[in-house]
Motif scaffolding. Sequence first.
Motif, PDB file in Angstrom:
ATOM      1  N   LEU A  66       0.836  -1.253   0.140  1.00 30.84           N
ATOM      2  CA  LEU A  66       0.102  -0.184   0.165  1.00 30.84           C
ATOM      3  C   LEU A  66       0.675   1.256  -0.100  1.00 30.84           C
ATOM      4  CD1 LEU A  66      -2.904  -0.945   2.548  1.00 30.84           C
ATOM      5  CD2 LEU A  66      -3.165  -0.585  -0.062  1.00 30.84           C
ATOM      6  N   PRO A  67       1.874   1.551   1.016  1.00 31.75           N
ATOM      7  CA  PRO A  67       2.673   2.737   0.833  1.00 31.75           C
ATOM      8  C   PRO A  67       3.380   2.934  -0.441  1.00 31.75           C
ATOM      9  CG  PRO A  67       3.234   1.428   2.724  1.00 31.75           C
ATOM     10  CD  PRO A  67       2.491   0.512   1.877  1.00 31.75           C
ATOM     11  N   GLN A  68       3.791   1.975  -1.234  1.00 32.08           N
ATOM     12  CA  GLN A  68       4.246   2.051  -2.567  1.00 32.08           C
ATOM     13  C   GLN A  68       3.267   2.439  -3.684  1.00 32.08           C
ATOM     14  OE1 GLN A  68       7.304  -1.366  -3.671  1.00 32.08           O
ATOM     15  NE2 GLN A  68       6.033  -2.342  -1.649  1.00 32.08           N
ATOM     16  N   LEU A  69       1.942   1.917  -3.596  1.00 31.76           N
ATOM     17  CA  LEU A  69       1.112   2.391  -4.426  1.00 31.76           C
ATOM     18  C   LEU A  69       0.679   3.715  -4.188  1.00 31.76           C
ATOM     19  CD1 LEU A  69      -1.706  -0.663  -4.162  1.00 31.76           C
ATOM     20  CD2 LEU A  69       0.275  -0.246  -5.974  1.00 31.76           C
ATOM     21  N   ALA A  70       0.689   4.105  -2.983  1.00 31.10           N
ATOM     22  CA  ALA A  70       0.528   5.661  -2.773  1.00 31.10           C
ATOM     23  C   ALA A  70       1.668   6.498  -3.146  1.00 31.10           C
ATOM     24  CB  ALA A  70       0.422   5.999  -1.244  1.00 31.10           C
ATOM     25  N   HIS A  71       2.974   5.653  -3.548  1.00 26.67           N
ATOM     26  CA  HIS A  71       3.886   6.686  -3.877  1.00 26.67           C
ATOM     27  C   HIS A  71       3.877   6.520  -5.448  1.00 26.67           C
ATOM     28  CE1 HIS A  71       7.906   8.770  -3.164  1.00 26.67           C
ATOM     29  NE2 HIS A  71       8.314   7.790  -3.738  1.00 26.67           N
ATOM     30  N   GLY A  72       2.986   5.774  -6.111  1.00 25.68           N
ATOM     31  CA  GLY A  72       2.895   5.619  -7.558  1.00 25.68           C
ATOM     32  C   GLY A  72       3.763   4.492  -8.236  1.00 25.68           C
ATOM     33  N   VAL A  73       4.051   3.676  -7.322  1.00 30.25           N
ATOM     34  CA  VAL A  73       4.689   2.361  -7.690  1.00 30.25           C
ATOM     35  C   VAL A  73       3.494   1.424  -8.441  1.00 30.25           C
ATOM     36  CG1 VAL A  73       6.181   0.437  -7.306  1.00 30.25           C
ATOM     37  CG2 VAL A  73       6.538   2.615  -6.147  1.00 30.25           C
ATOM     38  N   PRO A  74       4.035   0.849  -9.526  1.00 29.55           N
ATOM     39  CA  PRO A  74       2.940   0.139 -10.137  1.00 29.55           C
ATOM     40  C   PRO A  74       2.683  -1.314  -9.231  1.00 29.55           C
ATOM     41  CG  PRO A  74       4.471   0.787 -11.770  1.00 29.55           C
ATOM     42  CD  PRO A  74       5.060   1.143 -10.642  1.00 29.55           C
ATOM     43  N   ARG A  75       1.467  -1.895  -9.169  1.00 27.64           N
ATOM     44  CA  ARG A  75       1.222  -2.855  -8.330  1.00 27.64           C
ATOM     45  C   ARG A  75       2.212  -4.161  -8.412  1.00 27.64           C
ATOM     46  NH1 ARG A  75      -2.927  -4.340  -4.803  1.00 27.64           N
ATOM     47  NH2 ARG A  75      -4.213  -2.376  -5.368  1.00 27.64           N
ATOM     48  N   ALA A  76       2.283  -4.561  -9.732  1.00 32.36           N
ATOM     49  CA  ALA A  76       3.069  -5.885  -9.750  1.00 32.36           C
ATOM     50  C   ALA A  76       4.505  -5.487  -9.171  1.00 32.36           C
ATOM     51  CB  ALA A  76       3.246  -6.174 -11.316  1.00 32.36           C
ATOM     52  N   GLN A  77       5.070  -4.482  -9.514  1.00 35.18           N
ATOM     53  CA  GLN A  77       6.206  -4.018  -8.898  1.00 35.18           C
ATOM     54  C   GLN A  77       6.290  -4.057  -7.335  1.00 35.18           C
ATOM     55  OE1 GLN A  77       8.193  -0.731 -10.824  1.00 35.18           O
ATOM     56  NE2 GLN A  77       9.436  -0.169  -9.127  1.00 35.18           N
ATOM     57  N   ALA A  78       5.398  -3.398  -6.989  1.00 31.66           N
ATOM     58  CA  ALA A  78       5.189  -3.279  -5.440  1.00 31.66           C
ATOM     59  C   ALA A  78       5.004  -4.747  -4.978  1.00 31.66           C
ATOM     60  CB  ALA A  78       3.816  -2.432  -4.998  1.00 31.66           C
ATOM     61  N   GLN A  79       4.258  -5.459  -5.370  1.00 28.32           N
ATOM     62  CA  GLN A  79       4.174  -6.847  -4.720  1.00 28.32           C
ATOM     63  C   GLN A  79       5.338  -7.721  -4.830  1.00 28.32           C
ATOM     64  OE1 GLN A  79       0.918  -8.172  -7.358  1.00 28.32           O
ATOM     65  NE2 GLN A  79      -0.697  -7.764  -5.668  1.00 28.32           N
ATOM     66  N   THR A  80       6.159  -7.455  -6.006  1.00 26.63           N
ATOM     67  CA  THR A  80       7.582  -8.229  -6.006  1.00 26.63           C
ATOM     68  C   THR A  80       8.568  -7.740  -4.974  1.00 26.63           C
ATOM     69  OG1 THR A  80       7.258  -8.598  -8.265  1.00 26.63           O
ATOM     70  CG2 THR A  80       9.400  -8.493  -7.391  1.00 26.63           C
ATOM     71  N   ARG A  81       8.457  -6.346  -4.695  1.00 26.56           N
ATOM     72  CA  ARG A  81       9.298  -5.752  -3.592  1.00 26.56           C
ATOM     73  C   ARG A  81       8.977  -6.127  -2.149  1.00 26.56           C
ATOM     74  NH1 ARG A  81      13.404  -2.971  -1.824  1.00 26.56           N
ATOM     75  NH2 ARG A  81      13.253  -1.448  -0.263  1.00 26.56           N
ATOM     76  N   ALA A  82       7.503  -6.172  -1.928  1.00 25.78           N
ATOM     77  CA  ALA A  82       7.020  -6.758  -0.654  1.00 25.78           C
ATOM     78  C   ALA A  82       7.510  -7.909  -0.321  1.00 25.78           C
ATOM     79  CB  ALA A  82       5.664  -6.199  -0.714  1.00 25.78           C
ATOM     80  N   GLN A 103       4.923  -9.509  13.484  1.00 24.62           N
ATOM     81  CA  GLN A 103       4.267  -8.377  13.154  1.00 24.62           C
ATOM     82  C   GLN A 103       5.272  -7.209  13.003  1.00 24.62           C
ATOM     83  OE1 GLN A 103       1.792  -7.846  16.601  1.00 24.62           O
ATOM     84  NE2 GLN A 103       0.043  -9.181  15.682  1.00 24.62           N
ATOM     85  N   GLN A 104       6.288  -6.959  13.839  1.00 25.24           N
ATOM     86  CA  GLN A 104       7.159  -6.147  14.062  1.00 25.24           C
ATOM     87  C   GLN A 104       7.873  -5.931  12.474  1.00 25.24           C
ATOM     88  OE1 GLN A 104       6.625  -3.458  15.382  1.00 25.24           O
ATOM     89  NE2 GLN A 104       8.366  -2.475  16.383  1.00 25.24           N
ATOM     90  N   ARG A 105       8.330  -7.457  12.332  1.00 25.67           N
ATOM     91  CA  ARG A 105       9.178  -7.543  11.050  1.00 25.67           C
ATOM     92  C   ARG A 105       8.432  -7.054   9.888  1.00 25.67           C
ATOM     93  NH1 ARG A 105      12.836 -12.967  11.504  1.00 25.67           N
ATOM     94  NH2 ARG A 105      12.935 -13.112  13.816  1.00 25.67           N
ATOM     95  N   VAL A 106       7.031  -7.203   9.986  1.00 25.63           N
ATOM     96  CA  VAL A 106       6.303  -6.717   8.726  1.00 25.63           C
ATOM     97  C   VAL A 106       6.461  -5.087   8.812  1.00 25.63           C
ATOM     98  CG1 VAL A 106       3.927  -6.395   7.661  1.00 25.63           C
ATOM     99  CG2 VAL A 106       4.818  -8.667   8.490  1.00 25.63           C
ATOM    100  N   ALA A 107       6.395  -4.477   9.960  1.00 27.85           N
ATOM    101  CA  ALA A 107       6.328  -3.134  10.052  1.00 27.85           C
ATOM    102  C   ALA A 107       7.746  -2.615   9.505  1.00 27.85           C
ATOM    103  CB  ALA A 107       6.319  -2.795  11.596  1.00 27.85           C
ATOM    104  N   PHE A 108       8.933  -3.574   9.876  1.00 24.06           N
ATOM    105  CA  PHE A 108      10.371  -2.947   9.256  1.00 24.06           C
ATOM    106  C   PHE A 108      10.031  -3.079   7.757  1.00 24.06           C
ATOM    107  CE2 PHE A 108      12.403  -5.325  13.047  1.00 24.06           C
ATOM    108  CZ  PHE A 108      12.079  -4.406  13.865  1.00 24.06           C
ATOM    109  N   CYS A 109       9.724  -3.917   7.108  1.00 27.87           N
ATOM    110  CA  CYS A 109       9.362  -3.974   5.819  1.00 27.87           C
ATOM    111  C   CYS A 109       8.539  -2.671   5.161  1.00 27.87           C
ATOM    112  CB  CYS A 109       8.784  -5.417   5.207  1.00 27.87           C
ATOM    113  SG  CYS A 109       9.678  -6.864   5.567  1.00 27.87           S
ATOM    114  N   ARG A 110       7.397  -2.439   5.723  1.00 31.25           N
ATOM    115  CA  ARG A 110       6.824  -1.447   5.403  1.00 31.25           C
ATOM    116  C   ARG A 110       7.424  -0.235   5.690  1.00 31.25           C
ATOM    117  NH1 ARG A 110       2.016  -0.028   9.134  1.00 31.25           N
ATOM    118  NH2 ARG A 110       3.550   0.391  10.636  1.00 31.25           N
ATOM    119  N   ALA A 111       8.221   0.152   6.431  1.00 27.80           N
ATOM    120  CA  ALA A 111       9.167   1.246   6.666  1.00 27.80           C
ATOM    121  C   ALA A 111       9.967   1.355   5.392  1.00 27.80           C
ATOM    122  CB  ALA A 111       9.954   1.179   7.985  1.00 27.80           C
ATOM    123  N   LEU A 112      10.567   0.250   5.014  1.00 25.45           N
ATOM    124  CA  LEU A 112      11.601   0.218   3.805  1.00 25.45           C
ATOM    125  C   LEU A 112      10.868   0.071   2.650  1.00 25.45           C
ATOM    126  CD1 LEU A 112      13.515  -0.031   6.464  1.00 25.45           C
ATOM    127  CD2 LEU A 112      14.837  -1.447   4.897  1.00 25.45           C
TER     128      LEU A 112
END
Length: 234
Positions: free
Chosen positions: A111-127, A152-161
């Motif tokens: 979701l943060p990547q989509l808000a930043h304009g990243v295409p969904r497929a690319q965002a899913q790959t990075r996630a 949960q906290q590891r997911v939060a780390f990934c979201r931050a990056l």
Amino acid sequence: MSDATLMLSGIEKSYNRGTPGEVSVLRGVDLSVQRGEVVALVAPSGAGKSTLLHIAGLLDVADTGRVEIAGQDLTDLSDTRRTATRRADVGFIYQFHHLLPEFSALENIVLPQLAHGVPRAQAQTRAQDLLDRVGIAARADHRPAALSGGEQQRVAFCRALANEPKLLLADEPTGNLDPETSDQVFAALMDLVRGTGLSALIATHNMELAARMDRQIRLEAGQLIPLGGAQRPA
């Protein structure tokens, strides 16, 4: 030219300014965090470390002083430009994960990547790649309620990056975990930070964790005091 990702110069912050109840929290703070450096910020509760992190991350404004990220002076930006810069260049981690409960682990990072304009497929790959780096790729489709505290906290780390920030700011990122889980989760965070090469300022009460970072500083009476540092890995 400075190689600092974060530069704070003469930062001062008081609450209730100009009143008998004025409280001076930061008193001329100077701080630089170099590219690729991980700095531990140690402070007792109420010393102002969250205020310092919020000013560094453009969530709060200092009374006086200058904030630079990657060589750009951000002190006098408009609210709109501050928000845009924060979203692009700064990642935040808090003691509590603050994940969106109705979305899966993967979606919370997409979701943060989509808000930043990243295409969904690319965002899913990075996630998926980020989840793999912290060892929970198999939990990608689970919602936060189905994850352990450490997961949960590891997911939060990934979201931050997720949006590849230049600077990571973390406020007691393992403070809500038991000691064994805290150690494991912190190791995952350090691997993630080292693997991406970004700079980080991490507030912690845990001196054992602080000793594993490149440098330790203490916030005391509104000013920063160096405490030494660990040897950076080659």
